[in-house]
Write a protein that holds these residues in place. Structure first.
Motif, PDB file in Angstrom:
ATOM      1  N   UNK A 149       0.829  -1.202   0.000  1.00 13.47           N
ATOM      2  CA  UNK A 149       0.000   0.000   0.000  1.00 13.47           C
ATOM      3  C   UNK A 149       0.867   1.258   0.000  1.00 13.47           C
ATOM      4  N   UNK A 150       1.981   1.195   0.707  1.00 14.05           N
ATOM      5  CA  UNK A 150       2.902   2.345   0.730  1.00 14.05           C
ATOM      6  C   UNK A 150       3.494   2.590  -0.655  1.00 14.05           C
ATOM      7  N   UNK A 151       3.919   1.526  -1.342  1.00 16.46           N
ATOM      8  CA  UNK A 151       4.487   1.670  -2.686  1.00 16.46           C
ATOM      9  C   UNK A 151       3.435   2.216  -3.648  1.00 16.46           C
ATOM     10  N   UNK A 152       2.195   1.749  -3.500  1.00 12.69           N
ATOM     11  CA  UNK A 152       1.111   2.229  -4.365  1.00 12.69           C
ATOM     12  C   UNK A 152       0.869   3.715  -4.176  1.00 12.69           C
ATOM     13  N   UNK A 153       0.835   4.143  -2.933  1.00 12.85           N
ATOM     14  CA  UNK A 153       0.601   5.563  -2.646  1.00 12.85           C
ATOM     15  C   UNK A 153       1.737   6.431  -3.171  1.00 12.85           C
ATOM     16  N   UNK A 154       2.949   5.925  -3.119  1.00 11.62           N
ATOM     17  CA  UNK A 154       4.105   6.706  -3.554  1.00 11.62           C
ATOM     18  C   UNK A 154       4.231   6.756  -5.080  1.00 11.62           C
ATOM     19  N   UNK A 155       3.789   5.694  -5.764  1.00  8.44           N
ATOM     20  CA  UNK A 155       4.045   5.607  -7.205  1.00  8.44           C
ATOM     21  C   UNK A 155       2.829   6.005  -8.056  1.00  8.44           C
ATOM     22  N   UNK A 156       1.639   5.478  -7.694  1.00 11.47           N
ATOM     23  CA  UNK A 156       0.504   5.668  -8.610  1.00 11.47           C
ATOM     24  C   UNK A 156      -0.795   5.640  -7.809  1.00 11.47           C
ATOM     25  N   UNK A 157      -1.230   6.820  -7.361  1.00 12.28           N
ATOM     26  CA  UNK A 157      -2.389   6.902  -6.477  1.00 12.28           C
ATOM     27  C   UNK A 157      -3.712   6.649  -7.196  1.00 12.28           C
ATOM     28  N   UNK A 158      -3.696   6.628  -8.522  1.00 12.95           N
ATOM     29  CA  UNK A 158      -4.937   6.400  -9.266  1.00 12.95           C
ATOM     30  C   UNK A 158      -5.353   4.930  -9.282  1.00 12.95           C
ATOM     31  N   UNK A 203       4.626  -4.421  -6.727  1.00 12.69           N
ATOM     32  CA  UNK A 203       3.909  -3.166  -6.977  1.00 12.69           C
ATOM     33  C   UNK A 203       4.752  -2.211  -7.811  1.00 12.69           C
ATOM     34  N   UNK A 204       6.065  -2.209  -7.573  1.00 12.89           N
ATOM     35  CA  UNK A 204       6.951  -1.359  -8.380  1.00 12.89           C
ATOM     36  C   UNK A 204       6.962  -1.806  -9.837  1.00 12.89           C
ATOM     37  N   UNK A 205       6.818  -3.105 -10.063  1.00 10.30           N
ATOM     38  CA  UNK A 205       6.784  -3.631 -11.428  1.00 10.30           C
ATOM     39  C   UNK A 205       5.468  -3.291 -12.121  1.00 10.30           C
ATOM     40  N   UNK A 206       4.370  -3.352 -11.374  1.00 10.33           N
ATOM     41  CA  UNK A 206       3.055  -3.136 -11.979  1.00 10.33           C
ATOM     42  C   UNK A 206       2.738  -1.670 -12.213  1.00 10.33           C
ATOM     43  N   UNK A 207       3.172  -0.812 -11.308  1.00 14.47           N
ATOM     44  CA  UNK A 207       2.739   0.587 -11.343  1.00 14.47           C
ATOM     45  C   UNK A 207       3.856   1.510 -11.819  1.00 14.47           C
ATOM     46  N   UNK A 208       3.543   2.455 -12.680  1.00 14.38           N
ATOM     47  CA  UNK A 208       4.558   3.428 -13.100  1.00 14.38           C
ATOM     48  C   UNK A 208       4.818   4.439 -11.991  1.00 14.38           C
ATOM     49  N   UNK A 209       6.002   5.049 -12.033  1.00 11.42           N
ATOM     50  CA  UNK A 209       6.289   6.142 -11.107  1.00 11.42           C
ATOM     51  C   UNK A 209       5.559   7.388 -11.607  1.00 11.42           C
ATOM     52  N   UNK A 210       4.720   7.964 -10.754  1.00 13.51           N
ATOM     53  CA  UNK A 210       3.842   9.042 -11.194  1.00 13.51           C
ATOM     54  C   UNK A 210       4.614  10.240 -11.739  1.00 13.51           C
ATOM     55  N   UNK A 211       5.683  10.654 -11.054  1.00 21.03           N
ATOM     56  CA  UNK A 211       6.445  11.820 -11.513  1.00 21.03           C
ATOM     57  C   UNK A 211       7.128  11.527 -12.854  1.00 21.03           C
ATOM     58  N   UNK A 212       7.705  10.332 -12.960  1.00 15.61           N
ATOM     59  CA  UNK A 212       8.354   9.964 -14.230  1.00 15.61           C
ATOM     60  C   UNK A 212       7.323   9.863 -15.348  1.00 15.61           C
ATOM     61  N   UNK A 213       6.137   9.358 -14.996  1.00 15.38           N
ATOM     62  CA  UNK A 213       5.094   9.212 -16.015  1.00 15.38           C
ATOM     63  C   UNK A 213       4.620  10.584 -16.488  1.00 15.38           C
ATOM     64  N   UNK A 214       4.524  11.535 -15.548  1.00 13.20           N
ATOM     65  CA  UNK A 214       4.105  12.881 -15.942  1.00 13.20           C
ATOM     66  C   UNK A 214       5.146  13.520 -16.865  1.00 13.20           C
ATOM     67  N   UNK A 215       6.429  13.308 -16.557  1.00 13.45           N
ATOM     68  CA  UNK A 215       7.476  13.815 -17.445  1.00 13.45           C
ATOM     69  C   UNK A 215       7.384  13.171 -18.824  1.00 13.45           C
TER      70      UNK A 215
END
Length: 388
Positions: A149-158, A251-263
């Motif tokens: 849950x922590x990794x999800x909140x940090x990487x991709x809250x959607x 979770x790191x494999x499944x979810x993109x990093x939000x900041x990197x994805x925005x870039x």
């Protein structure tokens, strides 16, 4: 004096008293699994053998299959079957020689499922590019769940997370995991993560369950196995569609990093804008050229050019027709002159006849009396006979 029964009973007591627990190494031979659940076999080495029995209460605890030819270490007592006086070893434990029972069971099941094709790459389902709905099959009170849950909140809250609570340790764990996995598969999620934190081989053993492996294989939703630490391997890792070394790594494999994805989206936006600008510039240049071609002056010049071309073609056509008519007129005059010349000859010779015999011209003066001849003129022909 002792009876046979008394002798056997005293021998049995003596053996069981002095050999109440021993361990013996050897090779299993002539294994018989009785309908009662008891096992009977021989344990042998190069020089000798001993009859053995392992009753249902003991052999049912084994986690691996026992076969003829297997080198084992038996623990138990020496006894005697009084009715026949048969000396035998009563086994209470059985370990594979040089290898733990859990390791043996793991290898046996792994080999069995691999032969059936449950690990084949052709059956692996692809993971979603960016999953919107993720099911976590794990213990609701575990540290592994909090890490995910922590990794999800940090990487991709959607991402939407759905937790399916299950036991992840103990004898009841396989059934609990299978039940939770079925519920998650029916829930309409994009991917299922089967997760548990680190532990001993025994702690993680529920993920080596054959029933759980087969349930993972039949699951329609892609399954990620994230069990223990990076060095830990369980059967669910091989049958799942993807193996992650830890729950957090899953979770790191499944979810993109939000900041990197925005870039990344900004870069795509820039590329799209540049592409559109280049395309618009190209179309604008084409429009300018078309406008120039379709301007009043340009259109008038084109029309005048086409009219001039038509006039030249018309003049060339007239000349060609005049030449053709002149040639035809000359041919008619020539044919008329020939007709006039032949018409005079026709008048002169119209009353003349030719003498023919069998279609060939003949000399009249050389014909004999009685010869059949044909007289031919311009108007017709007649048959005749020469007479004096």
């Amino acid at each position: 004096m002792l009876s046979v029964s008394e002798l056997n009973e005293q021998a049995k007591t003596l053996l069981e008293t002095h050999f109440s627990y021993v361990e013996v190494r050897g090779e299993i031979s002539r294994l018989t699994k009785h309908g009662s659940g008891h096992w009977y076999f021989s344990l042998k080495d190069e020089n000798a053998s001993i009859s053995c029995a392992m009753f249902k209460g003991a052999n049912s605890k084994l986690k691996f299959a026992v076969e003829d030819g297997m080198s084992v270490v038996l623990g138990g007592k020496i006894s005697l079957y009084a009715p026949s006086g048969s000396y035998q070893f009563i086994a209470s434990t059985l370990l594979v020689d040089g290898e733990g029972a859990l390791e043996t069971a793991f290898k046996q099941l792994k080999e069995k499922l691999e032969l059936e094709g449950l690990f084949s790459a052709m059956h692996k389902k692809p993971l979603p590019y960016i999953p919107g709905r993720i099911a976590l099959v794990t213990s609701a009170t575990s540290a592994a769940l909090q890490d995910m849950l922590r990794i999800t909140a940090a990487r991709w809250q959607m991402a939407q997370i759905f937790i399916f609570d299950a036991l992840t340790q103990g004898q009841a764990a396989p059934a609990s995991l299978i039940n939770a996995l079925k519920k998650a598969d029916r829930y309409g999620v994009d991917v299922i993560v089967l997760a548990r934190g680190g532990g001993s081989r025994e702690d993680l053993w529920c993920f080596n369950d054959e029933g759980l492996a087969r349930e993972i294989f039949t699951t329609k939703t892609p399954v990620v196995s994230a069990i223990g630490h990076e060095i830990d391997y369980v059967i669910s890792d091989f049958v799942a569609d993807f193996r992650a070394p830890t729950p957090s790594a899953a979770m790191a494999e499944l979810l993109p990093d939000e900041s990197s994805f925005m870039q990344y989206l900004d870069e795509l936006d820039d590329k799209l804008e540049n592409t559109l600008n280049s395309r618009f510039a190209l179309l604008e240049n084409k429009l300018v050229l078309l406008t120039a071609k379709l301007s009043p002056n340009a259109l008038k010049a084109k029309i005048e050019h086409k009219i001039s071309l038509c006039l030249r073609l018309s003049e060339r056509l007239d000349n060609a027709l005049n030449i053709k008519f002149l040639a035809l007129e000359n041919n008619i005059k020539t044919l008329h002159a020939l007709f006039e010349a032949r018409s005079g000859f026709y008048e002169i010779t119209k009353n003349m006849v030719q003498v023919r015999i069998n279609g060939q011209n003949a000399d009249l003066m050389s014909l004999e009396n009685g010869t059949q001849i044909t007289l031919v003129s311009q108007n017709g022909s007649r048959e005749a006979t020469i007479t004096n």
